[in-house]
Design an enzyme around this catalytic site. Sequence first.
Site, PDB file in Angstrom:
ATOM      1  N   LYS A 153      -5.999  -8.832  -2.537  1.00  0.00           N
ATOM      2  CA  LYS A 153      -5.631  -9.264  -3.883  1.00  0.00           C
ATOM      3  C   LYS A 153      -5.801 -10.783  -4.035  1.00  0.00           C
ATOM      4  O   LYS A 153      -5.951 -11.492  -3.037  1.00  0.00           O
ATOM      5  CB  LYS A 153      -4.180  -8.832  -4.152  1.00  0.00           C
ATOM      6  CG  LYS A 153      -3.968  -7.307  -4.153  1.00  0.00           C
ATOM      7  CD  LYS A 153      -2.494  -6.985  -4.416  1.00  0.00           C
ATOM      8  CE  LYS A 153      -2.224  -5.490  -4.466  1.00  0.00           C
ATOM      9  NZ  LYS A 153      -0.805  -5.194  -4.766  1.00  0.00           N
ATOM     10  N   PHE A 182       7.361  -4.043 -14.991  1.00  0.00           N
ATOM     11  CA  PHE A 182       6.567  -5.097 -14.360  1.00  0.00           C
ATOM     12  C   PHE A 182       5.051  -4.926 -14.586  1.00  0.00           C
ATOM     13  O   PHE A 182       4.252  -5.687 -14.061  1.00  0.00           O
ATOM     14  CB  PHE A 182       6.875  -5.163 -12.856  1.00  0.00           C
ATOM     15  CG  PHE A 182       6.622  -3.874 -12.094  1.00  0.00           C
ATOM     16  CD1 PHE A 182       5.347  -3.519 -11.688  1.00  0.00           C
ATOM     17  CD2 PHE A 182       7.675  -3.006 -11.797  1.00  0.00           C
ATOM     18  CE1 PHE A 182       5.106  -2.345 -10.995  1.00  0.00           C
ATOM     19  CE2 PHE A 182       7.448  -1.827 -11.103  1.00  0.00           C
ATOM     20  CZ  PHE A 182       6.158  -1.490 -10.701  1.00  0.00           C
ATOM     21  N   ARG A 240      -2.197   2.300   5.672  1.00  0.00           N
ATOM     22  CA  ARG A 240      -0.905   2.038   5.019  1.00  0.00           C
ATOM     23  C   ARG A 240       0.129   1.519   6.040  1.00  0.00           C
ATOM     24  O   ARG A 240       0.970   0.711   5.714  1.00  0.00           O
ATOM     25  CB  ARG A 240      -0.355   3.300   4.336  1.00  0.00           C
ATOM     26  CG  ARG A 240      -1.080   3.742   3.083  1.00  0.00           C
ATOM     27  CD  ARG A 240      -0.741   2.959   1.847  1.00  0.00           C
ATOM     28  NE  ARG A 240       0.610   3.072   1.369  1.00  0.00           N
ATOM     29  CZ  ARG A 240       0.999   2.649   0.154  1.00  0.00           C
ATOM     30  NH1 ARG A 240       0.115   2.129  -0.690  1.00  0.00           N
ATOM     31  NH2 ARG A 240       2.254   2.733  -0.207  1.00  0.00           N
ATOM     32  N   THR A 256       5.720  -1.646   0.105  1.00  0.00           N
ATOM     33  CA  THR A 256       5.358  -2.305  -1.151  1.00  0.00           C
ATOM     34  C   THR A 256       6.092  -3.631  -1.345  1.00  0.00           C
ATOM     35  O   THR A 256       5.490  -4.637  -1.709  1.00  0.00           O
ATOM     36  CB  THR A 256       5.689  -1.352  -2.329  1.00  0.00           C
ATOM     37  OG1 THR A 256       5.078  -0.090  -2.065  1.00  0.00           O
ATOM     38  CG2 THR A 256       5.188  -1.905  -3.642  1.00  0.00           C
ATOM     39  N   ARG A 311       1.843  -7.115   4.794  1.00  0.00           N
ATOM     40  CA  ARG A 311       2.709  -7.521   3.687  1.00  0.00           C
ATOM     41  C   ARG A 311       3.957  -8.240   4.189  1.00  0.00           C
ATOM     42  O   ARG A 311       4.441  -9.181   3.569  1.00  0.00           O
ATOM     43  CB  ARG A 311       3.081  -6.296   2.842  1.00  0.00           C
ATOM     44  CG  ARG A 311       1.908  -5.813   1.980  1.00  0.00           C
ATOM     45  CD  ARG A 311       2.216  -4.469   1.351  1.00  0.00           C
ATOM     46  NE  ARG A 311       1.275  -4.116   0.300  1.00  0.00           N
ATOM     47  CZ  ARG A 311       1.314  -2.956  -0.348  1.00  0.00           C
ATOM     48  NH1 ARG A 311       2.216  -2.044  -0.031  1.00  0.00           N
ATOM     49  NH2 ARG A 311       0.440  -2.704  -1.306  1.00  0.00           N
ATOM     50  N   HIS A 357      -3.910  -4.136  -1.407  1.00  0.00           N
ATOM     51  CA  HIS A 357      -3.695  -2.791  -1.933  1.00  0.00           C
ATOM     52  C   HIS A 357      -4.303  -1.821  -0.928  1.00  0.00           C
ATOM     53  O   HIS A 357      -5.341  -2.127  -0.337  1.00  0.00           O
ATOM     54  CB  HIS A 357      -4.403  -2.623  -3.287  1.00  0.00           C
ATOM     55  CG  HIS A 357      -4.530  -1.186  -3.691  1.00  0.00           C
ATOM     56  ND1 HIS A 357      -3.507  -0.509  -4.301  1.00  0.00           N
ATOM     57  CD2 HIS A 357      -5.539  -0.293  -3.520  1.00  0.00           C
ATOM     58  CE1 HIS A 357      -3.881   0.752  -4.492  1.00  0.00           C
ATOM     59  NE2 HIS A 357      -5.114   0.901  -4.040  1.00  0.00           N
TER      60      HIS A 357
END
Length: 167
Positions: A11, A59, A91, A97, A108, A125
């Site tokens: 991203k 959001f 993942r 998330t 992340r 993502h």
Amino acid sequence: MKIQQTLVLIKPDGLVKSLTGNVITELSDTELTIVGAKVVQVTRELAEEHYQHLKEEKFFNELIKYIMGEYHVKRVLALVYHGENTIKNIRKVVGSTHPEKAEPTTIRGKYGRVTSKGVFENVVHASENEKEAEREIKLWFRPEELAYTIYPTDTKEVKKVEYFWKS
Ligand code: IDP
Ligand code: MG
């Protein structure tokens, strides 16, 4: 063991922080193969289609701005990974998330943050399941942009305008 493909996006926050190398290194631990890669300037149409399942969330508008690069740079790096159990394996390396709830050893967890506006800047993502992976890969890539595809393709003749470098 199941052969799958999955869409990964680095991203805009990941690109601005120069994390491409780090992310690809972390993902290479999965021993999966990259079969597609390109830089994309995300249009509102593409962003809204990609995140259509979140349209009702409060959001959503911030999320669309984030993925379009309004807060960082107007591009993302789109990758397609191929291999055994790709979706789950990727993942796992990517993490949860919410960046602050993600395991600190995940991408992340290491590199993500939550902004004062409440945007989860979580760097990457990754498709959630087989159905989403297929939908997303078909949304972001044309068949000929992939070195190998697991989804059936078709051909048709189209009239198109092509761009060339000026000589
Ligand atoms: P995922 O990216 O882990 O699959 P999704 O629920 O599909 O998570 O959400 C897509 C993206 O929307 C997230 O990666 C994150 O950037 C953003 N997002 C999800 N939930 C929230 C939230 O509660 N607040 C702010 N942003 C969120
Ligand atoms: Mg998702």
